[in-house]
Design a protein around this motif. Sequence first.
Motif, PDB file in Angstrom:
ATOM      1  N   ILE A 121       0.867  -1.174   0.000  1.00  0.00           N
ATOM      2  CA  ILE A 121       0.000   0.000   0.000  1.00  0.00           C
ATOM      3  C   ILE A 121       0.903   1.222   0.000  1.00  0.00           C
ATOM      4  CG2 ILE A 121      -1.729   1.315   1.284  1.00  0.00           C
ATOM      5  CD1 ILE A 121      -2.595  -1.365   2.538  1.00  0.00           C
ATOM      6  N   SER A 122       0.650   2.121  -0.948  1.00  0.00           N
ATOM      7  CA  SER A 122       1.412   3.361  -1.027  1.00  0.00           C
ATOM      8  C   SER A 122       0.420   4.520  -0.932  1.00  0.00           C
ATOM      9  CB  SER A 122       2.192   3.430  -2.342  1.00  0.00           C
ATOM     10  OG  SER A 122       2.903   4.637  -2.427  1.00  0.00           O
ATOM     11  N   VAL A 123       0.409   5.180   0.226  1.00  0.00           N
ATOM     12  CA  VAL A 123      -0.565   6.236   0.503  1.00  0.00           C
ATOM     13  C   VAL A 123      -0.037   7.581   0.029  1.00  0.00           C
ATOM     14  CG1 VAL A 123      -1.877   7.390   2.318  1.00  0.00           C
ATOM     15  CG2 VAL A 123      -1.384   4.952   2.511  1.00  0.00           C
ATOM     16  N   GLY A 124      -0.860   8.284  -0.744  1.00  0.00           N
ATOM     17  CA  GLY A 124      -0.538   9.632  -1.187  1.00  0.00           C
ATOM     18  C   GLY A 124      -1.456  10.635  -0.510  1.00  0.00           C
ATOM     19  N   ALA A 125      -1.391  11.878  -0.939  1.00  0.00           N
ATOM     20  CA  ALA A 125      -2.208  12.931  -0.342  1.00  0.00           C
ATOM     21  C   ALA A 125      -3.692  12.715  -0.630  1.00  0.00           C
ATOM     22  CB  ALA A 125      -1.768  14.296  -0.869  1.00  0.00           C
ATOM     23  N   ILE A 126      -4.011  12.242  -1.828  1.00  0.00           N
ATOM     24  CA  ILE A 126      -5.418  12.056  -2.222  1.00  0.00           C
ATOM     25  C   ILE A 126      -5.723  10.607  -2.562  1.00  0.00           C
ATOM     26  CG2 ILE A 126      -7.162  12.683  -3.935  1.00  0.00           C
ATOM     27  CD1 ILE A 126      -5.714  15.402  -4.154  1.00  0.00           C
ATOM     28  N   ASN A 127      -4.822   9.945  -3.261  1.00  0.00           N
ATOM     29  CA  ASN A 127      -5.032   8.573  -3.718  1.00  0.00           C
ATOM     30  C   ASN A 127      -4.096   7.598  -3.024  1.00  0.00           C
ATOM     31  OD1 ASN A 127      -7.046   9.194  -5.649  1.00  0.00           O
ATOM     32  ND2 ASN A 127      -5.474   9.855  -7.083  1.00  0.00           N
ATOM     33  N   THR A 128      -4.479   6.319  -3.069  1.00  0.00           N
ATOM     34  CA  THR A 128      -3.666   5.246  -2.519  1.00  0.00           C
ATOM     35  C   THR A 128      -3.465   4.187  -3.594  1.00  0.00           C
ATOM     36  OG1 THR A 128      -4.485   5.617  -0.274  1.00  0.00           O
ATOM     37  CG2 THR A 128      -3.568   3.446  -0.732  1.00  0.00           C
ATOM     38  N   GLU A 129      -2.229   3.767  -3.793  1.00  0.00           N
ATOM     39  CA  GLU A 129      -1.930   2.703  -4.738  1.00  0.00           C
ATOM     40  C   GLU A 129      -1.893   1.391  -3.973  1.00  0.00           C
ATOM     41  OE1 GLU A 129       1.079   3.119  -8.056  1.00  0.00           O
ATOM     42  OE2 GLU A 129       2.079   1.642  -6.783  1.00  0.00           O
ATOM     43  N   VAL A 130      -2.719   0.439  -4.408  1.00  0.00           N
ATOM     44  CA  VAL A 130      -2.845  -0.844  -3.725  1.00  0.00           C
ATOM     45  C   VAL A 130      -2.382  -1.951  -4.666  1.00  0.00           C
ATOM     46  CG1 VAL A 130      -4.427  -2.417  -2.558  1.00  0.00           C
ATOM     47  CG2 VAL A 130      -4.850   0.042  -2.473  1.00  0.00           C
ATOM     48  N   THR A 131      -1.446  -2.773  -4.201  1.00  0.00           N
ATOM     49  CA  THR A 131      -0.983  -3.927  -4.967  1.00  0.00           C
ATOM     50  C   THR A 131      -1.553  -5.170  -4.316  1.00  0.00           C
ATOM     51  OG1 THR A 131       1.079  -2.789  -5.529  1.00  0.00           O
ATOM     52  CG2 THR A 131       1.042  -5.182  -5.793  1.00  0.00           C
ATOM     53  N   ILE A 132      -2.278  -5.964  -5.130  1.00  0.00           N
ATOM     54  CA  ILE A 132      -2.888  -7.190  -4.633  1.00  0.00           C
ATOM     55  C   ILE A 132      -2.318  -8.366  -5.417  1.00  0.00           C
ATOM     56  CG2 ILE A 132      -5.044  -8.477  -4.375  1.00  0.00           C
ATOM     57  CD1 ILE A 132      -6.444  -5.810  -3.940  1.00  0.00           C
ATOM     58  N   GLU A 133      -1.793  -9.343  -4.677  1.00  0.00           N
ATOM     59  CA  GLU A 133      -1.253 -10.549  -5.298  1.00  0.00           C
ATOM     60  C   GLU A 133      -2.378 -11.579  -5.393  1.00  0.00           C
ATOM     61  OE1 GLU A 133       2.882 -12.858  -5.029  1.00  0.00           O
ATOM     62  OE2 GLU A 133       1.747 -12.921  -3.162  1.00  0.00           O
ATOM     63  N   ILE A 134      -2.726 -11.975  -6.635  1.00  0.00           N
ATOM     64  CA  ILE A 134      -3.834 -12.905  -6.829  1.00  0.00           C
ATOM     65  C   ILE A 134      -3.354 -14.346  -6.980  1.00  0.00           C
ATOM     66  CG2 ILE A 134      -5.393 -11.159  -7.729  1.00  0.00           C
ATOM     67  CD1 ILE A 134      -4.735 -12.235 -10.552  1.00  0.00           C
ATOM     68  N   ALA A 135      -2.073 -14.519  -7.245  1.00  0.00           N
ATOM     69  CA  ALA A 135      -1.423 -15.832  -7.324  1.00  0.00           C
ATOM     70  C   ALA A 135       0.070 -15.563  -7.155  1.00  0.00           C
ATOM     71  CB  ALA A 135      -1.711 -16.501  -8.666  1.00  0.00           C
ATOM     72  N   PRO A 136       0.849 -16.578  -6.795  1.00  0.00           N
ATOM     73  CA  PRO A 136       2.286 -16.344  -6.626  1.00  0.00           C
ATOM     74  C   PRO A 136       2.892 -15.675  -7.869  1.00  0.00           C
ATOM     75  CG  PRO A 136       1.714 -18.510  -5.809  1.00  0.00           C
ATOM     76  CD  PRO A 136       0.486 -17.973  -6.493  1.00  0.00           C
ATOM     77  N   GLY A 137       3.430 -14.469  -7.664  1.00  0.00           N
ATOM     78  CA  GLY A 137       4.079 -13.732  -8.736  1.00  0.00           C
ATOM     79  C   GLY A 137       3.140 -12.968  -9.657  1.00  0.00           C
ATOM     80  N   ILE A 138       1.832 -13.026  -9.414  1.00  0.00           N
ATOM     81  CA  ILE A 138       0.871 -12.301 -10.247  1.00  0.00           C
ATOM     82  C   ILE A 138       0.197 -11.238  -9.398  1.00  0.00           C
ATOM     83  CG2 ILE A 138      -1.209 -12.456 -11.671  1.00  0.00           C
ATOM     84  CD1 ILE A 138      -0.406 -15.347 -12.267  1.00  0.00           C
ATOM     85  N   GLU A 139       0.422  -9.978  -9.779  1.00  0.00           N
ATOM     86  CA  GLU A 139      -0.083  -8.845  -9.006  1.00  0.00           C
ATOM     87  C   GLU A 139      -0.932  -7.931  -9.878  1.00  0.00           C
ATOM     88  OE1 GLU A 139       3.987  -8.616  -6.309  1.00  0.00           O
ATOM     89  OE2 GLU A 139       3.477  -6.958  -7.633  1.00  0.00           O
ATOM     90  N   ILE A 140      -1.908  -7.327  -9.238  1.00  0.00           N
ATOM     91  CA  ILE A 140      -2.724  -6.300  -9.884  1.00  0.00           C
ATOM     92  C   ILE A 140      -2.597  -5.054  -9.026  1.00  0.00           C
ATOM     93  CG2 ILE A 140      -5.058  -5.596 -10.501  1.00  0.00           C
ATOM     94  CD1 ILE A 140      -5.652  -8.492 -11.156  1.00  0.00           C
ATOM     95  N   VAL A 141      -2.374  -3.911  -9.684  1.00  0.00           N
ATOM     96  CA  VAL A 141      -2.228  -2.640  -8.985  1.00  0.00           C
ATOM     97  C   VAL A 141      -3.418  -1.764  -9.323  1.00  0.00           C
ATOM     98  CG1 VAL A 141      -0.779  -0.605  -8.668  1.00  0.00           C
ATOM     99  CG2 VAL A 141       0.275  -2.830  -9.084  1.00  0.00           C
ATOM    100  N   SER A 142      -3.999  -1.166  -8.309  1.00  0.00           N
ATOM    101  CA  SER A 142      -5.132  -0.265  -8.491  1.00  0.00           C
ATOM    102  C   SER A 142      -4.882   1.015  -7.708  1.00  0.00           C
ATOM    103  CB  SER A 142      -6.420  -0.930  -7.998  1.00  0.00           C
ATOM    104  OG  SER A 142      -7.516  -0.060  -8.145  1.00  0.00           O
ATOM    105  N   ILE A 143      -5.310   2.119  -8.270  1.00  0.00           N
ATOM    106  CA  ILE A 143      -5.247   3.398  -7.561  1.00  0.00           C
ATOM    107  C   ILE A 143      -6.664   3.755  -7.155  1.00  0.00           C
ATOM    108  CG2 ILE A 143      -4.692   5.850  -7.725  1.00  0.00           C
ATOM    109  CD1 ILE A 143      -2.468   5.053  -9.700  1.00  0.00           C
ATOM    110  N   ILE A 144      -6.877   3.845  -5.837  1.00  0.00           N
ATOM    111  CA  ILE A 144      -8.187   4.188  -5.302  1.00  0.00           C
ATOM    112  C   ILE A 144      -8.031   5.428  -4.426  1.00  0.00           C
ATOM    113  CG2 ILE A 144      -8.982   1.797  -5.404  1.00  0.00           C
ATOM    114  CD1 ILE A 144      -8.495   1.548  -2.413  1.00  0.00           C
ATOM    115  N   THR A 145      -9.139   6.028  -4.034  1.00  0.00           N
ATOM    116  CA  THR A 145      -9.028   7.205  -3.182  1.00  0.00           C
ATOM    117  C   THR A 145      -8.500   6.810  -1.808  1.00  0.00           C
ATOM    118  OG1 THR A 145     -11.291   7.029  -2.355  1.00  0.00           O
ATOM    119  CG2 THR A 145     -10.951   8.372  -4.352  1.00  0.00           C
TER     120      THR A 145
END
Length: 69
Positions: free
Chosen positions: A16-40
């Motif tokens: 989790i990388s928290v910014g002033a307005i948004n947060t970048e979230v990295t979710i591992e769905i399987a070993p070595g497979i990640e999805i990154v999303s930017i949410i508020t």
Amino acid sequence: MKISARNVLKGTVKEISVGAINTEVTIEIAPGIEIVSIITKSSAERLDLTEGKEAYVAIKSSDVLVGVD
């Protein structure tokens, strides 16, 4: 949880990388497979996202959503 998105993947919050307005979230769905999303920042706080917590990635059209039980 029921949603209209057909592509729902369960995973674990890896980073989790928290910014002033948004947060970048990295979710591992399987070993070595990640999805990154930017949410508020407020959504990340409301979901109580922490590293190691299970979460869902919902992909619908051009949007990637994050959810928890």
